[in-house]
Design a protein around this motif. Structure first.
Motif, PDB file in Angstrom:
ATOM      1  N   UNK A 115      -0.734   4.786   1.621  1.00 15.59           N
ATOM      2  CA  UNK A 115       0.476   4.391   2.356  1.00 15.59           C
ATOM      3  C   UNK A 115       0.137   3.315   3.397  1.00 15.59           C
ATOM      4  N   UNK A 116      -0.959   3.470   4.109  1.00 14.99           N
ATOM      5  CA  UNK A 116      -1.363   2.475   5.111  1.00 14.99           C
ATOM      6  C   UNK A 116      -1.655   1.133   4.439  1.00 14.99           C
TER       7      UNK A 116
ATOM      8  N   UNK B  33      11.327   0.796   2.734  1.00 12.27           N
ATOM      9  CA  UNK B  33      12.031   1.352   1.583  1.00 12.27           C
ATOM     10  C   UNK B  33      11.198   1.320   0.316  1.00 12.27           C
ATOM     11  N   UNK B  34      10.437   0.256   0.106  1.00  6.57           N
ATOM     12  CA  UNK B  34       9.558   0.148  -1.065  1.00  6.57           C
ATOM     13  C   UNK B  34       8.426   1.167  -0.992  1.00  6.57           C
ATOM     14  N   UNK B  35       7.866   1.324   0.186  1.00  5.99           N
ATOM     15  CA  UNK B  35       6.799   2.316   0.359  1.00  5.99           C
ATOM     16  C   UNK B  35       7.339   3.716   0.102  1.00  5.99           C
ATOM     17  N   UNK B  36       8.511   4.011   0.647  1.00  3.84           N
ATOM     18  CA  UNK B  36       9.100   5.336   0.444  1.00  3.84           C
ATOM     19  C   UNK B  36       9.391   5.604  -1.028  1.00  3.84           C
TER      20      UNK B  36
ATOM     21  N   UNK C  17       0.284  -4.458   0.772  1.00  5.87           N
ATOM     22  CA  UNK C  17       0.701  -3.983  -0.543  1.00  5.87           C
ATOM     23  C   UNK C  17       1.376  -5.005  -1.426  1.00  5.87           C
ATOM     24  N   UNK C  18       1.778  -6.142  -0.879  1.00  3.07           N
ATOM     25  CA  UNK C  18       2.530  -7.128  -1.659  1.00  3.07           C
ATOM     26  C   UNK C  18       1.791  -8.466  -1.659  1.00  3.07           C
TER      27      UNK C  18
ATOM     28  N   UNK D 187       0.838  -9.288   2.111  1.00  3.91           N
ATOM     29  CA  UNK D 187       1.656  -8.850   3.225  1.00  3.91           C
ATOM     30  C   UNK D 187       2.084  -7.409   2.960  1.00  3.91           C
ATOM     31  N   UNK D 188       2.569  -6.738   3.967  1.00  5.42           N
ATOM     32  CA  UNK D 188       2.986  -5.350   3.796  1.00  5.42           C
ATOM     33  C   UNK D 188       4.309  -5.231   3.062  1.00  5.42           C
TER      34      UNK D 188
END
Length: 181
Positions: free
Chosen positions: A99-100, A129-132, A106-107, A124-125
Motif C-alpha cells: 500500500x505504501x 480510490x485506486x489504492x482502495x 505505484x503509477x 508517481x503515487x
C-alpha cells in the motif's frame, strides 16, 4: 536416499529449500491460481449486480491488482519494484508495504519518444480510490478463498499439505473437503 536424509537432518537455515523439499509447491500454486480464476468468475456472474459493463471493468481491475500483488510490480525496463509473494505467506506488513509503495510510486509516468514509443521517466503515487480498489481486490480474494472455495479431500494428494509445518491445507468440519486458507 542418503542425500535426502541429509537435507532433512540439517539445521533449518535455508527454510525455502526445506519447504520446497517437503511439499509439491507447484501443485499448491496451481490451486491458488485456480482459486483466483474462480473468484474472478464469481465476481462476473454473481447475482445482484445489474450493470454487466461495470462488473466486467471491475473484474479487469481486480485481475490486474491481484497480478500486481502476487507477481510484483515491474517498471517498463523490466526491473522488479515490489517483491513476488506466495499467497499463503502474505502478512499484514507485506500488505502495508505494498500500500505504501502504491501511494508513493505505484503509477508510471511516460514520455513519448520520437519514434512513437513511450519511455517510463518516473513514477508517481496512485490516487486513494485506486489504492482502495486494489486493496479491495486482495481482501475480496482472501475472503472468497476463506469462505467459498474448497476442494474435495483426497488423502494421497492432500496429506503432505495437511501435515506440513506450518500446514498449507486444512480439513473442513465435515472432513470431506480441504481449504487452502
Amino acid at each position: 536416499t542418503e542425500s535426502e536424509l541429509l537435507v532433512i537432518n540439517q539445521p533449518i537455515t535455508d527454510i525455502d529449500r526445506i519447504f520446497n523439499y517437503a511439499v509439491d509447491e507447484a501443485w499448491l500454486m496451481d490451486q491458488w491460481r485456480a482459486a483466483r480464476d474462480r473468484y474472478l468468475h464469481y465476481l462476473l456472474t454473481r447475482r445482484g449486480s445489474d450493470k454487466q459493463d461495470k462488473r466486467t471493468n471491475t473484474v479487469k481491475a481486480y485481475r490486474t491488482a491481484l497480478k500486481q500483488f502476487f507477481d510484483g510490480i515491474y517498471d517498463s525496463h523490466g526491473l522488479q519494484l515490489t517483491p513476488r509473494v506466495r499467497p499463503w505467506e502474505v502478512t499484514a506488513s507485506f500488505v502495508d508495504d505494498w500500500q505504501a509503495f502504491l501511494s508513493q510510486a505505484g503509477k508510471p509516468v511516460y514520455e513519448r519518444q520520437a519514434n512513437g514509443s513511450r519511455l517510463e521517466i518516473g513514477r508517481t503515487g496512485l490516487a486513494a480510490g485506486s489504492i482502495n480498489q486494489k486493496l479491495a481486490a486482495v481482501q475480496g480474494f482472501y475472503d472468497y478463498v476463506q469462505h467459498k472455495y474448497d476442494l474435495s479431500y483426497q488423502p494421497m494428494l492432500h496429506d503432505q499439505f495437511l501435515e506440513a509445518d506450518p500446514p498449507l491445507l486444512w480439513l473442513t468440519e465435515t472432513k470431506r473437503h480441504v481449504t487452502i486458507w
